[in-house]
Write a protein that holds these residues in place. Structure first.
Motif, PDB file in Angstrom:
ATOM      1  N   THR A  50      11.428  40.598 -12.564  1.00 38.26           N
ATOM      2  CA  THR A  50      12.635  39.874 -12.987  1.00 38.26           C
ATOM      3  C   THR A  50      13.129  40.328 -14.359  1.00 38.26           C
ATOM      4  O   THR A  50      12.336  40.658 -15.241  1.00 38.26           O
ATOM      5  N   LYS A  51      14.428  40.328 -14.487  1.00 38.22           N
ATOM      6  CA  LYS A  51      15.079  40.623 -15.768  1.00 38.22           C
ATOM      7  C   LYS A  51      15.583  39.332 -16.413  1.00 38.22           C
ATOM      8  O   LYS A  51      16.055  39.340 -17.539  1.00 38.22           O
ATOM      9  N   ASN A  52      15.471  38.216 -15.681  1.00 34.77           N
ATOM     10  CA  ASN A  52      15.973  36.923 -16.124  1.00 34.77           C
ATOM     11  C   ASN A  52      14.974  36.300 -17.107  1.00 34.77           C
ATOM     12  O   ASN A  52      13.855  35.941 -16.731  1.00 34.77           O
ATOM     13  N   GLY A 105      14.922  42.594  -6.734  1.00 28.51           N
ATOM     14  CA  GLY A 105      16.008  42.246  -7.652  1.00 28.51           C
ATOM     15  C   GLY A 105      16.313  40.765  -7.714  1.00 28.51           C
ATOM     16  O   GLY A 105      15.426  39.919  -7.683  1.00 28.51           O
ATOM     17  N   THR A 106      17.612  40.452  -7.774  1.00 29.66           N
ATOM     18  CA  THR A 106      18.028  39.061  -7.898  1.00 29.66           C
ATOM     19  C   THR A 106      17.748  38.267  -6.619  1.00 29.66           C
ATOM     20  O   THR A 106      17.607  37.047  -6.678  1.00 29.66           O
ATOM     21  N   ARG A 108      14.951  38.459  -5.008  1.00 30.51           N
ATOM     22  CA  ARG A 108      13.589  37.951  -5.246  1.00 30.51           C
ATOM     23  C   ARG A 108      13.645  36.751  -6.179  1.00 30.51           C
ATOM     24  O   ARG A 108      12.962  35.746  -5.954  1.00 30.51           O
ATOM     25  N   ASP A 109      14.453  36.848  -7.217  1.00 32.92           N
ATOM     26  CA  ASP A 109      14.585  35.731  -8.166  1.00 32.92           C
ATOM     27  C   ASP A 109      15.033  34.459  -7.446  1.00 32.92           C
ATOM     28  O   ASP A 109      14.465  33.377  -7.655  1.00 32.92           O
ATOM     29  N   ARG A 110      16.062  34.595  -6.599  1.00 34.71           N
ATOM     30  CA  ARG A 110      16.588  33.427  -5.869  1.00 34.71           C
ATOM     31  C   ARG A 110      15.542  32.857  -4.911  1.00 34.71           C
ATOM     32  O   ARG A 110      15.367  31.640  -4.823  1.00 34.71           O
TER      33      ARG A 110
END
Length: 160
Positions: A50-52, A105-106, A108-110
């Motif tokens: 994650t980049k978040n 990416g996002t 995976r985050d979600r």
């Protein structure tokens, strides 16, 4: 009408009581450990990608808090005369971690956030129920101390 409602309530009462019944002590220990393992493994996986920044912080907190709750439950189980096996993922945890591995990416985050919300609801129910009606005093005490931490996680998730 009153007789009908009374009858309906009497029929529903055993179902409500069954939902609120705590699992046996060894089952509680196994379920708590499986939940913690999911939290730790899924969070470590998320931390690799994650980049978040907010998610990174949350995932780090999950590793720390659920590692502690695993140790606390194990210690309480030992005080209760149980000798628990090392915790391992259950079928749902295995499936969820596999789904996270497949996502990127996002996405995976979600998916991580979705899974965390439902996993924490299950964990909260498990710990609250055992704290209220469990049979092993050391485990009841630890369940009562873990439930507010899980509630804090749920509150944090609601802001993401």
């Amino acid at each position: 009408m009153t007789r009908f409602l009374t009858l309906a309530a009497m029929i529903a009462l055993p179902a409500v009581a069954a939902v609120a019944q705590a699992p046996a002590a060894p089952t509680y220990v196994m379920k708590a450990g499986a939940g913690d393992q999911y939290e730790i493994q899924s969070s470590r996986l998320l931390l690799t990608s994650t980049k978040n920044a907010k998610l990174r912080s949350f995932a780090s907190m999950m590793v720390t808090d659920h590692t502690k709750s695993t140790a606390d439950v194990k210690a309480a189980a030992m005080r209760a005369g149980l000798h628990p096996a090392p915790p391992k993922l259950d079928a749902m945890g295995t499936k969820n971690v596999a789904a996270l591995r497949a996502a990127t990416g996002t996405a995976r985050d979600r998916l991580y956030l979705e899974q965390q919300k439902s996993a924490h609801q299950r964990a909260l129910t498990l710990h609250q129920t055992y704290a209220q009606s469990g049979t092993a005093a050391p485990l009841k005490t630890v369940a009562a101390s873990i439930a507010p931490v899980v509630q804090t996680h749920i509150t944090e998730l609601s802001t993401m």
